[in-house]
Design a protein around this motif. Structure first.
Motif, PDB file in Angstrom:
ATOM      1  N   ALA A  97       6.090  16.075 -29.289  1.00  0.00           N
ATOM      2  CA  ALA A  97       5.200  15.328 -28.400  1.00  0.00           C
ATOM      3  C   ALA A  97       5.957  14.516 -27.367  1.00  0.00           C
ATOM      4  O   ALA A  97       5.520  14.409 -26.209  1.00  0.00           O
ATOM      5  CB  ALA A  97       4.290  14.415 -29.220  1.00  0.00           C
ATOM      6  N   TYR A  98       7.112  13.935 -27.740  1.00  0.00           N
ATOM      7  CA  TYR A  98       7.766  12.960 -26.861  1.00  0.00           C
ATOM      8  C   TYR A  98       9.228  13.265 -26.545  1.00  0.00           C
ATOM      9  O   TYR A  98       9.804  12.624 -25.661  1.00  0.00           O
ATOM     10  CB  TYR A  98       7.678  11.563 -27.478  1.00  0.00           C
ATOM     11  N   GLU A  99       9.863  14.211 -27.263  1.00  0.00           N
ATOM     12  CA  GLU A  99      11.260  14.596 -26.998  1.00  0.00           C
ATOM     13  C   GLU A  99      12.174  13.371 -27.002  1.00  0.00           C
ATOM     14  O   GLU A  99      12.829  13.052 -25.997  1.00  0.00           O
ATOM     15  CB  GLU A  99      11.362  15.344 -25.660  1.00  0.00           C
ATOM     16  N   GLU A 108      -0.016  15.622 -42.551  1.00  0.00           N
ATOM     17  CA  GLU A 108      -0.602  16.758 -41.825  1.00  0.00           C
ATOM     18  C   GLU A 108      -1.559  16.269 -40.743  1.00  0.00           C
ATOM     19  O   GLU A 108      -1.588  16.804 -39.630  1.00  0.00           O
ATOM     20  CB  GLU A 108      -1.320  17.681 -42.793  1.00  0.00           C
ATOM     21  N   ALA A 109      -2.333  15.230 -41.043  1.00  0.00           N
ATOM     22  CA  ALA A 109      -3.249  14.672 -40.046  1.00  0.00           C
ATOM     23  C   ALA A 109      -2.472  14.048 -38.894  1.00  0.00           C
ATOM     24  O   ALA A 109      -2.826  14.213 -37.716  1.00  0.00           O
ATOM     25  CB  ALA A 109      -4.161  13.638 -40.697  1.00  0.00           C
ATOM     26  N   LEU A 111      -0.350  14.248 -33.212  1.00  0.00           N
ATOM     27  CA  LEU A 111       0.783  14.284 -32.290  1.00  0.00           C
ATOM     28  C   LEU A 111       0.810  15.579 -31.486  1.00  0.00           C
ATOM     29  O   LEU A 111       1.173  15.579 -30.298  1.00  0.00           O
ATOM     30  CB  LEU A 111       2.090  14.109 -33.063  1.00  0.00           C
ATOM     31  N   ASP A 112       0.426  16.689 -32.081  1.00  0.00           N
ATOM     32  CA  ASP A 112       0.375  17.953 -31.343  1.00  0.00           C
ATOM     33  C   ASP A 112      -0.712  17.910 -30.260  1.00  0.00           C
ATOM     34  O   ASP A 112      -0.539  18.480 -29.178  1.00  0.00           O
ATOM     35  CB  ASP A 112       0.120  19.115 -32.300  1.00  0.00           C
ATOM     36  N   LYS A 113      -1.815  17.233 -30.543  1.00  0.00           N
ATOM     37  CA  LYS A 113      -2.852  17.072 -29.515  1.00  0.00           C
ATOM     38  C   LYS A 113      -2.332  16.212 -28.369  1.00  0.00           C
ATOM     39  O   LYS A 113      -2.620  16.482 -27.190  1.00  0.00           O
ATOM     40  CB  LYS A 113      -4.098  16.446 -30.126  1.00  0.00           C
ATOM     41  N   ILE A 114      -1.566  15.176 -28.695  1.00  0.00           N
ATOM     42  CA  ILE A 114      -0.972  14.336 -27.648  1.00  0.00           C
ATOM     43  C   ILE A 114      -0.027  15.167 -26.787  1.00  0.00           C
ATOM     44  O   ILE A 114       0.013  15.022 -25.563  1.00  0.00           O
ATOM     45  CB  ILE A 114      -0.234  13.141 -28.285  1.00  0.00           C
ATOM     46  N   LYS A 115       0.738  16.063 -27.417  1.00  0.00           N
ATOM     47  CA  LYS A 115       1.660  16.925 -26.664  1.00  0.00           C
ATOM     48  C   LYS A 115       0.902  17.776 -25.660  1.00  0.00           C
ATOM     49  O   LYS A 115       1.305  17.921 -24.503  1.00  0.00           O
ATOM     50  CB  LYS A 115       2.427  17.808 -27.629  1.00  0.00           C
ATOM     51  N   ILE A 116      -0.221  18.343 -26.078  1.00  0.00           N
ATOM     52  CA  ILE A 116      -1.023  19.191 -25.176  1.00  0.00           C
ATOM     53  C   ILE A 116      -1.568  18.375 -24.024  1.00  0.00           C
ATOM     54  O   ILE A 116      -1.529  18.795 -22.857  1.00  0.00           O
ATOM     55  CB  ILE A 116      -2.170  19.854 -25.970  1.00  0.00           C
ATOM     56  N   ILE A 117      -2.053  17.171 -24.299  1.00  0.00           N
ATOM     57  CA  ILE A 117      -2.610  16.307 -23.231  1.00  0.00           C
ATOM     58  C   ILE A 117      -1.524  15.918 -22.251  1.00  0.00           C
ATOM     59  O   ILE A 117      -1.727  15.934 -21.032  1.00  0.00           O
ATOM     60  CB  ILE A 117      -3.253  15.060 -23.864  1.00  0.00           C
ATOM     61  N   CYS A 118      -0.327  15.602 -22.747  1.00  0.00           N
ATOM     62  CA  CYS A 118       0.792  15.221 -21.857  1.00  0.00           C
ATOM     63  C   CYS A 118       1.186  16.381 -20.949  1.00  0.00           C
ATOM     64  O   CYS A 118       1.512  16.170 -19.773  1.00  0.00           O
ATOM     65  CB  CYS A 118       1.985  14.771 -22.688  1.00  0.00           C
ATOM     66  N   ARG A 119       1.128  17.610 -21.439  1.00  0.00           N
ATOM     67  CA  ARG A 119       1.483  18.753 -20.599  1.00  0.00           C
ATOM     68  C   ARG A 119       0.442  19.017 -19.530  1.00  0.00           C
ATOM     69  O   ARG A 119       0.756  19.451 -18.422  1.00  0.00           O
ATOM     70  CB  ARG A 119       1.661  20.002 -21.472  1.00  0.00           C
TER      71      ARG A 119
END
Length: 202
Positions: free
Chosen positions: A119-121, A186-187, A192-200
């Motif tokens: 998500a944030y690298e 897992e939740a 965090l994966d949803k945040i990664k998609i929104i950031c992209r």
């Protein structure tokens, strides 16, 4: 010539003759046409542009396909890891070896660090907790409640790693709590994966 009364020559009624003036030459069809070599040059430039465009499109398509394949492979690996952890939590409650229990906690922490880095690298594994909080919350905009959930999970993993020997945490508690922390982890990884998609996207 007859002269007028004032002594000047009389004006003649004949039209004046204009000499030494040449008419502009007519433009021939051969001069109006574009030379054939120029047409060929333009066609070559067009063909080359189309070829370059097709190569770039094909390269982008292949790159996107490889990225999608890698993403799908990683998603499958993560899914298998979470399934492995759920199975490990059941085995921990049923009396699996302590080494297996601690290995599952280490895997849990690793999956959380991987989700943070996706998500944030930020290379989260190599940073102290205080610095990680500063980067994620103050600089990257992670919400404080979400950070607190992440911190509690990582702190519990550290307790399992170090506090058992000091008596601050019992082995029975660590075994019992593993299933709850796997569900929480897992939740958190999904969030965090949803945040990664929104950031992209933005």
């Amino acid at each position: 010539k007859p002269r007028a009364a004032n002594g000047c020559p009389a004006a003649s009624d004949a039209p004046l003759e204009i000499r030494n003036l040449k008419a502009a030459p007519e433009t021939g069809l051969s001069q109006a046409r574009t030379p054939a070599w120029r047409w060929m040059y333009q066609l070559c430039v067009l063909a080359f542009s189309v070829l370059v465009g097709w190569v770039i499109y094909d390269l982008l398509r292949r790159t996107q396909a490889r990225s999608s394949a890698r993403a799908e492979l990683r998603a499958k690996e993560h899914s298998r890891s979470w399934e492995r952890l759920k199975d490990g939590a059941r085995q921990a409650a049923e009396g699996a070896s302590w080494q297996e229990v601690t290995d599952h906690y280490e895997l849990l922490a690793g999956l959380i660090f991987d989700a943070i880095d996706r998500a944030y690298e930020v290379e989260s594994r190599s940073r102290p907790r205080s610095q990680l909080h500063e980067i994620l919350v103050s600089e990257k905009g992670l919400s404080e409640p979400l950070w607190e959930r992440l911190a509690r999970l990582l702190e519990f993993v550290e307790m399992v790693r170090f506090a058992i020997s000091a008596g601050a945490l019992t082995e029975a508690t660590a075994r019992k709590e593993l299933a709850r922390w796997v569900t929480e982890g897992e939740a958190l990884a999904g969030t965090l994966d949803k945040i990664k998609i929104i950031c992209r996207i933005f």
